[in-house]
Design an enzyme around this catalytic site. Sequence first.
Site, PDB file in Angstrom:
ATOM      1  N   TRP A 242      51.426  -5.931 -34.079  1.00 18.56           N
ATOM      2  CA  TRP A 242      51.602  -5.289 -35.375  1.00 18.56           C
ATOM      3  C   TRP A 242      50.235  -5.020 -35.997  1.00 18.56           C
ATOM      4  CZ3 TRP A 242      56.218  -7.671 -38.576  1.00 18.56           C
ATOM      5  CH2 TRP A 242      57.397  -7.558 -37.800  1.00 18.56           C
TER       6      TRP A 242
ATOM      7  N   THR B 219      65.356  -0.833 -59.727  1.00 24.72           N
ATOM      8  CA  THR B 219      64.301  -0.672 -58.721  1.00 24.72           C
ATOM      9  C   THR B 219      64.161   0.831 -58.475  1.00 24.72           C
ATOM     10  OG1 THR B 219      65.850  -0.756 -56.909  1.00 24.72           O
ATOM     11  CG2 THR B 219      64.935  -2.842 -57.607  1.00 24.72           C
TER      12      THR B 219
ATOM     13  N   LYS C  61      53.709  -0.659 -35.214  1.00 24.51           N
ATOM     14  CA  LYS C  61      53.849  -1.467 -34.002  1.00 24.51           C
ATOM     15  C   LYS C  61      53.133  -0.754 -32.870  1.00 24.51           C
ATOM     16  CE  LYS C  61      57.992  -3.586 -35.622  1.00 24.51           C
ATOM     17  NZ  LYS C  61      59.209  -3.054 -36.190  1.00 24.51           N
TER      18      LYS C  61
ATOM     19  N   GLU D 194      62.805  -7.534 -58.555  1.00 24.02           N
ATOM     20  CA  GLU D 194      63.838  -8.554 -58.355  1.00 24.02           C
ATOM     21  C   GLU D 194      63.342  -9.955 -58.689  1.00 24.02           C
ATOM     22  OE1 GLU D 194      63.150  -6.045 -56.409  1.00 24.02           O
ATOM     23  OE2 GLU D 194      64.919  -5.244 -55.388  1.00 24.02           O
TER      24      GLU D 194
HETATM   25  P1  ADP Z   1      59.988  -1.262 -56.716  1.00 23.44           P
HETATM   26  O1  ADP Z   1      61.040  -1.832 -57.567  1.00 23.44           O
HETATM   27  O2  ADP Z   1      59.648   0.128 -56.930  1.00 23.44           O
HETATM   28  O3  ADP Z   1      59.979  -1.678 -55.269  1.00 23.44           O
HETATM   29  P2  ADP Z   1      58.283  -3.278 -57.444  1.00 23.44           P
HETATM   30  O4  ADP Z   1      57.315  -3.165 -58.549  1.00 23.44           O
HETATM   31  O5  ADP Z   1      59.384  -4.188 -57.530  1.00 23.44           O
HETATM   32  O6  ADP Z   1      58.716  -1.854 -57.309  1.00 23.44           O
HETATM   33  O7  ADP Z   1      57.510  -3.453 -56.053  1.00 23.44           O
HETATM   34  C1  ADP Z   1      57.578  -4.589 -55.276  1.00 23.44           C
HETATM   35  C2  ADP Z   1      56.776  -4.417 -54.026  1.00 23.44           C
HETATM   36  O8  ADP Z   1      55.440  -3.999 -54.302  1.00 23.44           O
HETATM   37  C3  ADP Z   1      56.577  -5.715 -53.270  1.00 23.44           C
HETATM   38  O9  ADP Z   1      57.706  -6.055 -52.519  1.00 23.44           O
HETATM   39  C4  ADP Z   1      55.364  -5.380 -52.417  1.00 23.44           C
HETATM   40  O10 ADP Z   1      55.704  -4.632 -51.283  1.00 23.44           O
HETATM   41  C5  ADP Z   1      54.546  -4.510 -53.325  1.00 23.44           C
HETATM   42  N1  ADP Z   1      53.506  -5.307 -53.965  1.00 23.44           N
HETATM   43  C6  ADP Z   1      53.491  -5.821 -55.202  1.00 23.44           C
HETATM   44  N2  ADP Z   1      52.340  -6.475 -55.445  1.00 23.44           N
HETATM   45  C7  ADP Z   1      51.597  -6.386 -54.315  1.00 23.44           C
HETATM   46  C8  ADP Z   1      50.307  -6.870 -53.915  1.00 23.44           C
HETATM   47  N3  ADP Z   1      49.525  -7.565 -54.728  1.00 23.44           N
HETATM   48  N4  ADP Z   1      49.898  -6.597 -52.662  1.00 23.44           N
HETATM   49  C9  ADP Z   1      50.669  -5.884 -51.809  1.00 23.44           C
HETATM   50  N5  ADP Z   1      51.875  -5.401 -52.134  1.00 23.44           N
HETATM   51  C10 ADP Z   1      52.340  -5.642 -53.364  1.00 23.44           C
END
Ligand code: ADP
Length: 542
Positions: A444, A186, A439, A331
Amino acid sequence: MLGLMQSQPLLISSLIDFAERHHGSGEIVSRRVEGDLHRYTWSDAAKRSRQVAHALDGMNLLFSDRVATLAWNGYRHLELYFGVSGSGRVLHTINPRLHPDQIAWIANHAEDQVLCFDLTFLPLVQAVHARCPMIRQYVALCGPDKLPKDSGVPNLVSYEDWMGSQPTAYDWPSFDENSASSMCYTSGTTGNPKAALYSHRSTILHAYAAALPDVMCLSARDAVLPVVPMFHVNAWGIPYSAALTGCKLVFPGPAMDGKSIYELIETEKVTYAAGVPTVWQMLLGHMKPDNLRFSTLKRTVIGGSACPPAMITAFNDDYGVEVLHAWGMTEMSPLGTLCTLKNKHLGLSPEEKMKVRLKQGRAIYGVDMKVIGDDGNEQPWDGKSYGDLYVKGPWIVREYFKGEGGNPLVDGWFPTGDVATIDADGYMQITDRSKDVIKSGGEWISSIDVENIAVAHPAVAMAACIGMKHPKWDERPIVAVVKKPGAQVTREELLKFYEGKTAKWQIPDDVVFVEAIPLGATGKILKTRLRETLKDYRLPNT
Ligand code: ADP
């Protein structure tokens, strides 16, 4: 009583075997670092994957040893996907957009023994190799003629020399389907990066699920362009699903700009493309001034960050391309939800349909979701009650590589770090990352909503909303905006643009025009960095 069906482990090698046997003549086209277009077939990819397996055997790499890549989307990377995992080793795709210090840390943590890299990343390799004593072989993804001389990189060989003379026949080993197949760290926005360690079983189940009609809907009639990188979460699993369905694959290599992507879509008759919003922004930005059209593109999956409504409208109304909004994370291999309409939505007005399309979508079979409110209780599926989103399923992490960070699960559920609602039809909508939620006065405010309205303004190229301390309301939103080149808009005009589009108290208190918005290694807005840049900022009238 046990069932009496055959038990065969679900192994990645079976995907490339299947691709070779059932659609061996299907095409794979790659834009190379060298600049040219390379084309060959699934049958060629299968043969060369087996040669890779031999090359690894020749180095006496053991079962589960890690082989790393620093590479664009291309045919050689594809061969490593199948050759490394198929022969029982673990493919470690490294994100080249990370800082060299992080790359060295990751390579050591993963205990990588081989590093295969595209020539673009030679400077990166030169910067880190002295700090990576466990890497015993560097493989430049090129032929011997392009191998850099006097690079200073030890034990460097060209890919074609390394695997090209190996036999093309190979008996893939059979082993436990729960064995590790690939890993991805990540981005580590908080603390050191942690690795998701995928298994053969999780990868194959994800590949099946991803291909379903209400997910990515991949078929042998599609020509698919994964702009999402193979160096991050396995390009959303497309290489595996492509082998399973037999679609044509079109790889963009290093050329991700709007012009190159547009040309590739047109010349290769791409029907289907997948990428993050920023990539599509560049593509649409290239097409608009010259009124260019798509002749074959039908669908595009957009995910990784929230897809702005303006982008869905542009693709749908201006170009006739269906947008499939997707959500997931490293994940989760990564797919969790995908937004496709149900029968009951088909008769809705365009505005009502848009409200559905903007959601991140319905869970894919295999993914369970629940939303937990502030009081620790599960929220109803009413589309309004929000809270922390938890998931579980066979392609979601149980723990991180080497147990980093301890047990991430809560009662068997993985906390996504996203705040979301789920409606009665099962459509999930992300309102924020939990750390980005604003907030204000006990309520929110969704930063995604604030950003979506800003980018719908014709003069706005990009927007990021963050909360600022407020003496009365606790926090109030402001929006940082990058204007489109040559476009003009004032603070007052933009604030007026919000009126009628959202509740009054959700309208940001201020607009700050900036030259650029910081993006992380996976193309997401780095709000922590933005907050640092604006640390001396004060809200008006405070
Ligand atoms: P990293 O490992 O850098 O966090 P990821 O590619 O695993 O990158 O990112 C996951 C996160 O990206 C998600 O938990 C969410 O917050 C955001 N995310 C992914 N797809 C979307 C989406 N369609 N809309 C909003 N947020 C998204």
